[in-house]
Design an enzyme around this catalytic site. Structure first.
Site, PDB file in Angstrom:
ATOM      1  N   THR A 134       0.761  -1.291   0.030  1.00  0.00           N
ATOM      2  CA  THR A 134      -0.182  -0.152   0.104  1.00  0.00           C
ATOM      3  C   THR A 134       0.882   1.261   0.159  1.00  0.00           C
ATOM      4  OG1 THR A 134      -0.112   0.035   2.341  1.00  0.00           O
ATOM      5  CG2 THR A 134      -1.911  -1.236   1.309  1.00  0.00           C
TER       6      THR A 134
ATOM      7  N   GLU B 195      -5.466  -4.128   0.490  1.00  0.00           N
ATOM      8  CA  GLU B 195      -6.100  -5.552   1.310  1.00  0.00           C
ATOM      9  C   GLU B 195      -7.110  -6.212   0.907  1.00  0.00           C
ATOM     10  OE1 GLU B 195      -5.260  -2.190   1.842  1.00  0.00           O
ATOM     11  OE2 GLU B 195      -3.996  -1.923   3.695  1.00  0.00           O
TER      12      GLU B 195
ATOM     13  N   TRP C 200     -19.788  14.728  12.423  1.00  0.00           N
ATOM     14  CA  TRP C 200     -19.045  14.534  11.159  1.00  0.00           C
ATOM     15  C   TRP C 200     -19.602  15.046   9.982  1.00  0.00           C
ATOM     16  CZ3 TRP C 200     -17.917   8.405  11.498  1.00  0.00           C
ATOM     17  CH2 TRP C 200     -16.986   8.344  12.504  1.00  0.00           C
TER      18      TRP C 200
ATOM     19  N   LYS D 184     -14.352  16.770  11.515  1.00  0.00           N
ATOM     20  CA  LYS D 184     -15.260  16.826  12.840  1.00  0.00           C
ATOM     21  C   LYS D 184     -15.481  18.134  13.305  1.00  0.00           C
ATOM     22  CE  LYS D 184     -12.742  12.378  13.467  1.00  0.00           C
ATOM     23  NZ  LYS D 184     -11.578  12.729  12.556  1.00  0.00           N
TER      24      LYS D 184
END
Ligand code: ADP
Length: 545
Positions: free
Chosen positions: A185, A330, A439, A434
């Site tokens: 990654t 992944e 959110w 935030k």
């Protein structure tokens, strides 16, 4: 009691054998770095893969040894995708767009002794070679007479390497759990981490990827992976195209601009193409400004980052269904896919617009769920948003060199899942803003502003704010043909996002920083604008360009 079914192992060599018997004469077309095209068939590719496997044996590359590649999408890379894992080694694709120090880290971490690389990456390797004492064999993916002048020792061309070897090879009967591929990654924080795929995971991922509610590939398709083979197996297409008998068009490094892409699609009559949103933006900009068409291209998939509604609609106006896929290194990468269903067209406009931008439903074999920060499972009601977790036979349970762990894999994305199973990616955990204990989805604001005709690219980041903890900053790259004021863009957003989501500031920029996988680097943006002065009024804007 034991079952009475044959215990054949799920190996990539099955893909090869099947394609050789059912799609032997189907074409693989590659665009070479000199712009010319190379054409041959699956049968030719696998014949050369056997020569390559013999060459790897002669070089004494050990079983389960990672064989590095630094290469674009073309036929030689395709041969490596088969010869390396099917002969029992690990095909270790490296992203050449990473920083040189990351490439050094990866090659050292994987203990690569051999690398296959495109001629254009020879200068890159020259710069870092002194830091790679283990590297013994450097094979340039070219003909013997194309070998570049270089300070690197013992360079050999790919064609010279395989030339003298026989085209017969007994592929070993590998246990399906044998490692087959390795991809690191990009590691926006910390060092890159290696994801180690197995034959079994790759084969199951290939099968699931072909399902009708995923790519739905068939022998009638001509498929163009613009996603690079150096990152997450080009979304699995080098294998799924082979088992479905698709003609494969490998664009080399020539797929960046809309005009080249248009010409290639028309010339090869591509029906299905795969890429990140910026690729589709380049294509649709070109089609709109030139008046050209790509009539063979019926479907395309956009993944790797959120896909704005405006892009999907502009593509539809060109006759192309742009479908959204979600996944990550992944997850091999396919996790979910939004295959357009006939009932979408019957939805009221607002619902339709939301539906087409969703990340789709989990593909069969993958399980997805959302959890709260303390790990409690959250309802699939389309409202609760939580940390997206995944599990399944092609999901990583650890990183190369580490130990496997049990349980669900934490994707680092925040999502909702609705009762029909559709996933909506709200944001990456580290990018969600935030503000005052709530959110804000940077993705939703970006999608909304992308509908403005003057916007070429946009990013929203959260920056520290004395009252609200964080507030959104909107950075926009205007289209060169348009002029626009930041205040106009904020006004445009007023009816499209909740009032308290409205960015406190909009800045026009000439460009945005991108990561090695072509995504906007919000980490760099946050660093760039960390000293920003918020205006007094929440809707005040400034033009810093
Ligand atoms: P990296 O670029 O760090 O190597 P990946 O290429 O594996 O990582 O990217 C995976 C991430 O890309 C996901 O976790 C998600 O944040 C983002 N992503 C992928 N597909 C989508 C999508 N359809 N919508 C929104 N984000 C997406």
């Amino acid at each position: 009691m034991l079952n009475l079914m044959m215990d054949d192992q799920l190996n990539i060599s099955m893909v090869m054998e099947y394609a050789e018997q059912t799609a032997a004469h189907v074409e693989i077309v590659s665009v070479l770095s000199n712009g010319q095209q190379h054409r041959y068939t699956y049968a030719d590719a696998f014949q050369r893969a056997r020569k390559l496997a013999n060459a790897l044996d002669q070089l004494q590359i050990a079983a389960q040894e990672p064989v590095a590649t630094l290469a674009w999408n073309d036929y030689r890379h395709f041969e490596l995708y088969y010869a390396v894992p099917c002969s029992g080694r690990i095909c270790h694709t490296i992203n050449p767009r990473l920083f040189p120090e990351q490439i050094v880290y990866i090659i050292k971490h994987a203990k690569n002794r051999i690398v296959f690389l495109d001629p254009q990456f020879v200068p890159l390797l020259e710069k870092i070679h002194s830091e790679l004492p283990l590297l013994q064999h450097i094979v340039v993916l070219c003909a013997a007479d194309e070998l570049p002048q270089s300070s690197l020792p013992n360079l050999i061309s790919y064609e010279a390497l395989i030339a003298t070897h026989p085209d017969s090879y007994m592929w070993p009967e590998l246990d399906e759990r044998t490692p087959s591929g390795l991809c690191y990654t990009s590691g926006t924080t910390g060092n890159p981490k290696g994801v180690l795929y197995s034959h079994r995971s790759t084969l199951l991922h290939t099968l699931a990827g072909c399902l009708p509610n995923a790519t739905n590939l068939s022998g009638a398709d001509v498929v163009l992976p613009i996603v690079p083979m150096f990152h997450v197996n080009a979304w699995g297409v080098p294998y799924s195209a082979a088992i479905t008998g698709c003609k494969l068009v490998l664009p080399g490094n020539k797929a960046g601009d809309g005009a080249t892409l248009t010409a290639l699609i028309n010339q090869e009559q591509v029906t299905y193409a795969m890429g990140v949103p910026t690729v589709w933006l380049a294509l649709v900009n070109h089609l709109e400004s030139s008046g050209q068409q790509v009539s063979s291209l019926r479907r395309a998939v956009s993944g790797g980052a959120a896909c704005p509604l405006a892009l999907i609609e502009r593509m539809r106006a060109q006759g192309i269904d742009l479908e959204v896929g979600w996944g990550m290194t992944e997850t091999s990468p396919l996790g979910s896919y939004n295959r357009r269903q006939p009932w979408y067209d019957e939805l009221p406009s607002e619902q339709y617009q939301r539906q087409v931008t969703l990340a789709g439903r989990q593909v069969f074999g993958i399980r997805l769920r959302i959890v709260s920060p303390d790990g409690q499972s959250l309802p699939r009601d389309g409202k609760a948003s939580g940390i997206l977790q995944a599990r399944g036979p092609w999901v990583a349970c650890g990183y190369y060199g580490g130990t496997p762990s049990k349980g669900w894999f934490d994707t680092g994305d925040v999502a909702t899942i609705n009762p029909q199973g559709y996933v909506c990616i709200v944001d990456r955990t580290k990018d969600v803003i935030k503000s005052g204990g709530e959110w804000i989805s940077s993705i939703d604001i970006e999608n909304a502003v992308m509908a403005h005709p003057a916007v070429l690219e946009a990013a929203v980041i959260g920056l520290p704010h004395p009252t609200w903890s964080e507030r959104p900053l909107l950075v926009v790259v205007p289209r060169p043909t348009h002029s626009v004021e930041p205040s106009e863009l904020l006004e445009f957003l007023k009816d499209r996002v909740a009032k308290w989501w409205l960015p406190d500031l909009c800045i026009l920029a000439e460009g945005l920083p991108h990561t090695a996988t072509g995504k906007v680097s919000k980490k760099d943006l946050r660093e760039q604008y960390q000293e920003i002065q918020w205006p007094q009024s929440a809707t005040q804007s400034a033009n810093a360009s």
